[in-house]
Scaffold this active site. Sequence first.
Site, PDB file in Angstrom:
ATOM      1  N   ARG A  53       0.989  -1.257  -0.112  1.00 57.54           N
ATOM      2  CA  ARG A  53      -0.007  -0.017   0.099  1.00 57.54           C
ATOM      3  C   ARG A  53       0.933   1.205   0.123  1.00 57.54           C
ATOM      4  O   ARG A  53       2.227   1.333   0.070  1.00 57.54           O
ATOM      5  CB  ARG A  53      -0.972   0.056   1.281  1.00 57.54           C
ATOM      6  CG  ARG A  53      -0.543  -0.557   2.379  1.00 57.54           C
ATOM      7  CD  ARG A  53      -0.267   0.123   3.898  1.00 57.54           C
ATOM      8  NE  ARG A  53      -0.301   1.710   3.521  1.00 57.54           N
ATOM      9  CZ  ARG A  53       0.855   2.408   3.542  1.00 57.54           C
ATOM     10  NH1 ARG A  53       2.009   1.670   4.097  1.00 57.54           N
ATOM     11  NH2 ARG A  53       0.938   3.628   3.611  1.00 57.54           N
ATOM     12  N   GLY A  54       0.134   2.360  -0.297  1.00 53.30           N
ATOM     13  CA  GLY A  54       0.939   3.468  -0.453  1.00 53.30           C
ATOM     14  C   GLY A  54       1.144   3.727  -1.848  1.00 53.30           C
ATOM     15  O   GLY A  54       1.564   2.791  -2.658  1.00 53.30           O
ATOM     16  N   ALA A  55       0.656   5.061  -2.419  1.00 55.01           N
ATOM     17  CA  ALA A  55       0.661   5.188  -3.829  1.00 55.01           C
ATOM     18  C   ALA A  55       2.107   4.611  -4.575  1.00 55.01           C
ATOM     19  O   ALA A  55       1.922   4.069  -5.587  1.00 55.01           O
ATOM     20  CB  ALA A  55       0.288   6.590  -4.054  1.00 55.01           C
ATOM     21  N   ARG A  94      -6.914  -0.462  -7.289  1.00 55.75           N
ATOM     22  CA  ARG A  94      -7.366   0.569  -6.564  1.00 55.75           C
ATOM     23  C   ARG A  94      -7.255   2.020  -7.367  1.00 55.75           C
ATOM     24  O   ARG A  94      -6.364   2.512  -7.715  1.00 55.75           O
ATOM     25  CB  ARG A  94      -6.131   0.854  -5.233  1.00 55.75           C
ATOM     26  CG  ARG A  94      -5.971  -0.290  -4.475  1.00 55.75           C
ATOM     27  CD  ARG A  94      -5.500  -0.062  -2.932  1.00 55.75           C
ATOM     28  NE  ARG A  94      -6.491   0.714  -2.169  1.00 55.75           N
ATOM     29  CZ  ARG A  94      -6.041   1.330  -1.102  1.00 55.75           C
ATOM     30  NH1 ARG A  94      -4.930   1.416  -0.632  1.00 55.75           N
ATOM     31  NH2 ARG A  94      -7.089   2.054  -0.311  1.00 55.75           N
ATOM     32  N   GLN A 199      -2.752   2.026   9.819  1.00 56.31           N
ATOM     33  CA  GLN A 199      -1.420   2.446   9.205  1.00 56.31           C
ATOM     34  C   GLN A 199      -0.609   3.305  10.089  1.00 56.31           C
ATOM     35  O   GLN A 199       0.868   3.226   9.985  1.00 56.31           O
ATOM     36  CB  GLN A 199      -1.547   2.875   7.924  1.00 56.31           C
ATOM     37  CG  GLN A 199      -2.166   1.901   6.998  1.00 56.31           C
ATOM     38  CD  GLN A 199      -3.800   2.204   6.712  1.00 56.31           C
ATOM     39  OE1 GLN A 199      -4.223   2.593   7.607  1.00 56.31           O
ATOM     40  NE2 GLN A 199      -4.051   1.878   5.397  1.00 56.31           N
ATOM     41  N   ASP A 240      -2.398  10.498  -2.481  1.00 57.30           N
ATOM     42  CA  ASP A 240      -2.602   9.355  -3.543  1.00 57.30           C
ATOM     43  C   ASP A 240      -3.089  10.125  -5.130  1.00 57.30           C
ATOM     44  O   ASP A 240      -2.751   9.491  -5.971  1.00 57.30           O
ATOM     45  CB  ASP A 240      -3.903   8.590  -3.068  1.00 57.30           C
ATOM     46  CG  ASP A 240      -3.337   7.908  -1.827  1.00 57.30           C
ATOM     47  OD1 ASP A 240      -2.794   6.365  -2.061  1.00 57.30           O
ATOM     48  OD2 ASP A 240      -3.111   8.086  -0.508  1.00 57.30           O
ATOM     49  N   ASN A 250      -5.923  12.065  -0.062  1.00 58.30           N
ATOM     50  CA  ASN A 250      -5.024  11.305   0.827  1.00 58.30           C
ATOM     51  C   ASN A 250      -5.800  10.412   1.708  1.00 58.30           C
ATOM     52  O   ASN A 250      -7.207  10.461   1.745  1.00 58.30           O
ATOM     53  CB  ASN A 250      -4.189  12.127   1.487  1.00 58.30           C
ATOM     54  CG  ASN A 250      -2.951  11.446   2.216  1.00 58.30           C
ATOM     55  OD1 ASN A 250      -2.206  10.744   1.690  1.00 58.30           O
ATOM     56  ND2 ASN A 250      -2.822  11.841   3.465  1.00 58.30           N
ATOM     57  N   LYS A 251      -5.321   9.553   2.666  1.00 63.46           N
ATOM     58  CA  LYS A 251      -5.775   8.819   3.585  1.00 63.46           C
ATOM     59  C   LYS A 251      -7.076   9.510   4.378  1.00 63.46           C
ATOM     60  O   LYS A 251      -6.959  10.750   4.779  1.00 63.46           O
ATOM     61  CB  LYS A 251      -5.022   8.205   4.337  1.00 63.46           C
ATOM     62  CG  LYS A 251      -5.568   7.190   5.490  1.00 63.46           C
ATOM     63  CD  LYS A 251      -6.290   5.862   4.870  1.00 63.46           C
ATOM     64  CE  LYS A 251      -6.788   4.974   5.940  1.00 63.46           C
ATOM     65  NZ  LYS A 251      -7.347   3.693   5.037  1.00 63.46           N
TER      66      LYS A 251
END
Length: 348
Positions: A53-55, A94, A199, A240, A250-251
């Site tokens: 995970r993480g762009a 995603r 996270q 992201d 973003n998250k």
Amino acid sequence: MTQPAAHGELRAVEWAAGRLRLIDQTVLPHRLEHIEIETTEGLRDAIAALVVRGAPAIGAAGAYGVALALIEGEREGWNREQVLAAVHRVREARPTAVNLAVCVDRVLPFVDEGLDAVLAEAAAIQREDVRANRDMGVFGADWLIARTGLDRPLRLLTHCNTGALATAGWGTALGVIRELHSRGLVELVYADETRPLLQGSRLTAWELDYEGIEHYVQADAAAAGTILRGEVDAAVVGADRVAANGDTANKVGTLGVALACADAGIPFLVAAPTTTVDVATGSGDDIHIELRDGAEVVEWGGVRTAPPATRGHNPAFDVTPGRLITALVTERGVLDFTAGELPGTHLR
């Protein structure tokens, strides 16, 4: 707590012996484990389950996914259309993080040149991401020092995970913090726990602990109060997707941090590589926000925490309007949004 043998060895995404090797981020911080992916469907599942995970890290994994499709196609006797269909399914795993599509699209033209050409381009994407992260760390650290005007170590707040685990190496927002720490200019980091999958407390705290950076984990709901009490000098977050007008996905929970920073009058810095900037997306209204399984909100560890009939609303991201963002740092430098320097006019 298990840690890697050496700082230079922490890589969320690696290609080895004809397969993709990923750090399984679902079992951190309790165990450092790797899983090996040999199929495109396995990669798609790993991306959806947040094993990776993480762009930027998803983008690198997607690039290698093209190589997996070629190998799988050879093994299964697929034709070209079937290989490309498998690649497309990975590309769409995603939808909010633009890096996945960008990196897959960059590698795709090399398919007809064969596996070695695809792997070479995917490896180039990884190298470029690490170099970009290092550069934005320096730019961001310099900017924060100048912007805050403080002659002491900084108290910083971050949301979600933006370190080596979320990238090809080093980190974006956490890379800025690591650069400041290397200069002796970090007093303390507040890491929001990042609901619903933690996270921040599982991954960011693990990386901060590994780097020896003083930190607290706090509930997401505590962030605004911490900021408004004057306990934070600046917030640094990742992204992201960044739209042409500066709106940033973003998250989920990032928007609340930005609002609190705006009210407190402290910098809210977004750190992201140019691959995250999507000038074809005009504004945040055009960003597709992924809705994840509601069970992630109403259950924990498989145990129901809400009444049986209660449904979970679980957007994975929120959009912070550009007007609430002080600046965006990329590997090219810093865009000061307060001075009207927006991605749509500067990063084409």
